[in-house]
Design a protein around this motif. Sequence first.
Motif: not given
Length: 1048
Positions: A777-779, A782-790, A828-837, A843-844
């Motif tokens: 996902l674009s920068k 990525i947060y509203p579509m994925k990281l917020k839910g995670i 699985k969700m964690l490995l799809s997230v970069s350390h910087s994110d 909140k993440l």
Amino acid sequence: MALHFQSLNELEVLCNHLYIGTDLSQRIQAEKVLLELIDSPDCLSKCQLLLEQGTTSYSQLLAATCLSKLVSRVTPLPIEQRIDIRNYILNYIASQPKLAPFVIQALVQVIAKITKLGWFEVQKDEFVFRDIIADVKKFLQGTVDHYVIGVIILSELTQEMNLVDYSRPSAKHRKIATSFRDTSLKDILVLACSLLKEVLAKPLNLQDEVQQNLVMQVLKLVLNCLNFDFIGSSADESADDLCTVQIPTTWRTIFLESETLDLFFDLYHALPPLLSQLGLEEPGNYHEFCRFLARLKTNYQLGELIMVKEYPEVIRLIANFTITSLQHWEFAPNSVHYLLTLWQRMVASVPFVKSTEPHLLDTYAPEITKAYITSRLESVSIVIRDGLEDPLDDTATVFQQLEQLCTVSRCEYEKTCALLVQLFDQSAQNYQKLIQSSARRHIDIAVQEGRLAWLVYLVGTVVGGRLTYTSTDEHDVMDGELSCRVFQLISLLDSRLPRCCNEKIELAILWFLDQFRKTYVGDQLQRTSKVYARMSEVLGITGDNHVLETFMTKIVTNLKYWGRCDPVIARTLQFLNDLSVGYILLKKLVKIEAVRFMLQNHTSEHFPFLGVSEGYNLSDLRCRTTFYTALTRLLMVDLGEDEDEFENFMLPLTVSFEAVAQMFNNNFKQEETKRMLIGLARDLRGIAFALNTKTSYTMLFDWIYSAYLPILQKAIERWYQEPACTTPILKLMAELMQNRSQRLNFDVSSPNGILLFREASKMICTYGNQILSLGSLSKDQIYPMKLKGISICYSALKSALCGNYVSFGVFKLYGDNHFDNVLQAFVKMLLSVSHSDLLQYRKLSQSYYPLLECLTQDHMSFITNLEPQVLMYFLTSISEGLTALDTVVSSSCCTSLDYIVTYLFKHIAKEGKKSLRCREVSQDGQRLLHFMQQNPDVLQQMMSVLMNIIIFEDCRNQWSVSRPLLGLILLNEKYFSELRENLINSQPIGKREVLAQCFRSLMEGVEQNLLIKNRDRFTQNLSVFRRDMAEALRSDGSTEVGSLDMMS
């Protein structure tokens, strides 16, 4: 790396694309290619080529930018090379003083960076980068252009020394800044003041741009000197109380000399308006003057100010200035905050003044209040007539000013009250005449409504001021007089709904009601308050019970008629929520007819904002959570164990859920179903938040579990790519998992805890698997579509793991894979997230790291069975989180690391005993030990980080850092010895024995175990160690500052 260009021409074309090109793709390509220049071996020669043969200023700017990045690298260039670069640039700008200003600025920044980063570097027993002032003096002896460059160098150097680079240890920055302050800054200030004296002594031609620029640069230099962070407080400009200039003691003589201050006053008068902005017509100048006035009360007590001989004249002038400023309400509105701050603090100090001298505030404070009131009322007609921006639309500024005014307004309250009564009566009468007149004009009504909105805000303000200032019974009677008028206005306006309405008056009324609630309604209510004397005569309101009835009637009216106005609904529901917090108030509220009506009729038929028609934005549904939280608190007062009453209360939600179920089974209208589900999820989250007892929570669980949770699961599966739908449902599940007040501690015969966890597991697994199918996902997405839910999933899982209502061993025992599945989904969700994110999105990080803490505390068997690359990801995330600025994150990392290290230490201790009984148990530990032996640098790196934090950083969670550090030292004693020796040997010989003693004291009395008593001893030693190390390293030494880093 091979460069994609060879000739100067190609370089210049790329420079033009980068700095002035309009084609985005060309600019991106130019950035990419030119980044290679910085990493190339011949970067310096290319920069020299651009500076000496470049035909445009942009070529020179690129060269300066590349040099700046080169000299700022963590691994510095050789000292000789940096000296050459600095000398080359000094000679270059000396030979070409007519360069473009932005090129000179960029080149001077390179000099400043080299000087700062090499401040402690020594060659032939000399600090080679500290002779900058001597170099600058050569410039000051040249032409005006050279003179200006010399001043810019000093100004940029002062600014660079004060600039905190968060990518480097803060202790290094403070050491350099402190040394610069003590050795050079005073000389620079004295030099700058002498240059200004020269400006005054010579008749300069300030129409000449060059000479004008010279004066501006010298003034900027003085300002940079005074803005220096002398004591390392990193003052935040937005927090004015902290912004105190801590002038060093050695500077005292400069400021006590009268000629220093006279110099700046003389300059102010001598320079033309273009430079000095003589007078306060210029907004920036006016703003700073207002800030200066506000500082008076911050620096001095009122009692001290009164004793000054000129006080009466000064306070008169300040009052006149404030009144004039308030009357010009459209000019620099943000500056008024500082003037009101001054008067608020002055008036608040009156009761504490013991001096017999008159403070005169009883004369001027009512005038200030009157000026504010009249100026705001007069602004209404001008705003409407000229179509200007209405100050009332900026509610944040209005609230801030009113909260300051509330204290000032209570000084000589009789005058303010009389004024408000007169103005209110006049506006109310005019308004009534207009609405009854057949020949009324819309503009006249708008003016009166605007005036009434301001007056209601102001009445709420003065009533709220009772809490900030000494009050008498007479003052309470006056509050009653004013409040009567607002309550009468409420009746008048509500009688005209829904035909006529005004949002601004409604918001003002809600402000008034909230101020009245805080002042006269509450658990500690003064029942004998005289405020009701006048109100009982006029309105029949004899006490707080009657007022609460009025409040609730108003709330019901607003919810009924203002359903499409989000600001009014949101503020009304916040008011309802505030009312529903205190137990004594709740007991009174449930007896009110309007409350009983709400509990029995919370449907869109009665309260349109609960509707889900397509005309509503999905964001409008957010306020429903607040509504149901307040409503459920009211229900809980008399609910007890009455399941029938609970079922009746839930009936509207039951009907909605059944409708949704029918839609799912048939060919449903997708948009309508989605809106209904979002609304229901928000409603249920509000209800679940308020149910804080086991009995009431069990009723909700029985209601939702088998019938409606499957519907929410389907929604997650179907609309996983729509955050507007998934976020409310996931937040509801996270709320249901919260064991607040032990509400989830079900009876021993109840499987509810396990059943709830199974449902949460299904939902998290469904969401996790589906969300990963979205791909990259674009920068901005990525947060509203994925990281917020995670992050919400992680919060829910953390609540379950540390809630103590599920025995997780049961799942494996009975072959239930729900626990394993949710942990796999987590990975699985964690490995799809970069350390910087992980660290960038707060909140993440605040949901992931506490979850990791729970896993390392109670589920180490899961951690040890992870694949090596996954375990490495976990440990790397901990290592990076240790240095996070957020203490929640860094403390969680320390605790997680402590659990891992303790587990490993205990395993090694058991292995040493070689007990047959322990052999099976130690398989998990053996796996972890094998991983650590394969990757010894992991724990060593973390030990370096922690030691670095303790010795060099501003450690805000020292206790948390100490806990894992002991285990790391005991597991890596050899590496700890190397760290210790490296640090000691990097210091001057005179300091080495002191530092060695610090390290010996650190381990004194510490045994080879991780028992609580031993840990506590180490924590105490560490506190002393940190203090002693700071003392030892504080004095200036000839150490290269780059060596002050345990991680080098």
